[in-house]
Design an enzyme around this catalytic site. Structure first.
Site, PDB file in Angstrom:
ATOM      1  N   SER A 148      16.368 -17.647  -7.105  1.00 39.64           N
ATOM      2  CA  SER A 148      16.739 -16.590  -6.162  1.00 39.64           C
ATOM      3  C   SER A 148      16.819 -15.268  -6.899  1.00 39.64           C
ATOM      4  O   SER A 148      17.115 -15.231  -8.103  1.00 39.64           O
ATOM      5  CB  SER A 148      18.109 -16.906  -5.539  1.00 39.64           C
ATOM      6  OG  SER A 148      18.609 -15.814  -4.810  1.00 39.64           O
ATOM      7  N   TYR A 161      27.018 -19.097  -6.765  1.00 40.41           N
ATOM      8  CA  TYR A 161      25.585 -19.164  -6.443  1.00 40.41           C
ATOM      9  C   TYR A 161      24.770 -18.344  -7.440  1.00 40.41           C
ATOM     10  O   TYR A 161      23.737 -18.798  -7.941  1.00 40.41           O
ATOM     11  CB  TYR A 161      25.353 -18.660  -5.016  1.00 40.41           C
ATOM     12  CG  TYR A 161      23.931 -18.820  -4.535  1.00 40.41           C
ATOM     13  CD1 TYR A 161      23.477 -20.046  -4.057  1.00 40.41           C
ATOM     14  CD2 TYR A 161      23.044 -17.745  -4.555  1.00 40.41           C
ATOM     15  CE1 TYR A 161      22.170 -20.194  -3.609  1.00 40.41           C
ATOM     16  CE2 TYR A 161      21.749 -17.882  -4.109  1.00 40.41           C
ATOM     17  CZ  TYR A 161      21.314 -19.107  -3.638  1.00 40.41           C
ATOM     18  OH  TYR A 161      20.015 -19.254  -3.201  1.00 40.41           O
TER      19      TYR A 161
END
Length: 257
Positions: A148, A161
């Site tokens: 990501s 995350y």
């Protein structure tokens, strides 16, 4: 040696399900779909297109157990049965948004187990289990980690995350260096897939601005129509997997060509 193998985590929804459905549309493929709640229609969909799909019900929060299942299965396969073998680590968890000091320990631990520990342990089992396969000598053993942009740009309110994805990028770099020392290296890439219209985006847009200052940016992305559909994103990721230069750049982004 004609069948192509893919092991795909998080295959039951979102980007994972879209990649699963697209990948088995080419005949002669075997998909192992790893998820806590498998998609009931994947096996029939694969069969309609001349491929196969097996679903493994696994909770990646127990990464050692998942890795043992993979190791045992790989050890039982003939070394020359697959023309190619790919591990696609796609599963991830976004813990509740907010500062780390307000986060529950179990939520932080789960995000890191699913997002980083599981990909690392599955990669280790996969590389070990395919070490003497014909596909390794043919240069057709690959690992693709779905990363990501948040692994490369920190964001307040999502420390676990961000940390998991940053760790994924860096362990990919390290494994690429390790594999380069082998006579028949596997190829590995950590790929950011762009901004995708998934349940995770819904969670980001629903965040409390008081503890998640970037909320408005995600609302604006949706309003401006800048989110890829899961199908479009799946096409881009699978196209990257098929690139002749896959692995030359171990950390990459689909938006950078």
């Amino acid at each position: 040696m004609t069948e192509h193998l893919m092991l795909l985590t998080g295959a039951s929804r979102g980007l994972g399900l879209a990649m699963a459905r697209q990948w088995v549309q080419t005949p002669g493929r075997l998909l192992i779909a790893l998820a806590r709640h498998p998609d009931a229609g994947l096996a029939d969909w694969a069969q309609q297109h001349g491929s196969r799909c097996l679903s493994w019900v696994l909770d990646l929060a127990d990464a050692p157990a998942a890795a043992r299942v993979l190791s045992d299965w790989l050890a039982a396969q003939p070394t020359d049965v697959f023309a190619s073998a790919t591990l696609l680590n796609n599963a991830g968890v976004l813990s509740p948004l907010g500062p780390i000091g307000a986060s529950r320990a179990a939520e932080l631990s789960n995000a890191l187990r699913v997002g980083l520990e599981a990909p690392m342990l599955l990669t280790a089992a996969f590389l070990r289990g395919t070490g003497d396969w014909s596909a390794r000598r043919a240069g057709t053993v690959k690992v693709l980690n779905v990363s990501s942009g948040l692994g490369r740009r920190a964001m307040a309110g999502s420390a676990a995350y961000c940390a998991a994805k940053a760790g994924m990028d860096h362990y990919t770099r390290a494994v690429a260096l390790e594999e380069a020392q082998h006579p028949h290296p596997a190829r590995i890439v950590s790929l950011a897939p762009g901004v995708i219209d998934t349940d995770m985006q819904v969670q980001l847009r629903a965040g409390d601005p008081a503890v998640f200052p970037d909320r408005l940016r995600f609302v604006q992305l949706k309003d401006a129509g800048l989110l890829d559909s899961t199908e479009a994103a799946a096409t881009k990721v699978l196209a990257w997997l098929d690139r002749a230069d896959f692995g030359a750049q171990p950390v990459a982004d689909v938006r950078e060509g």
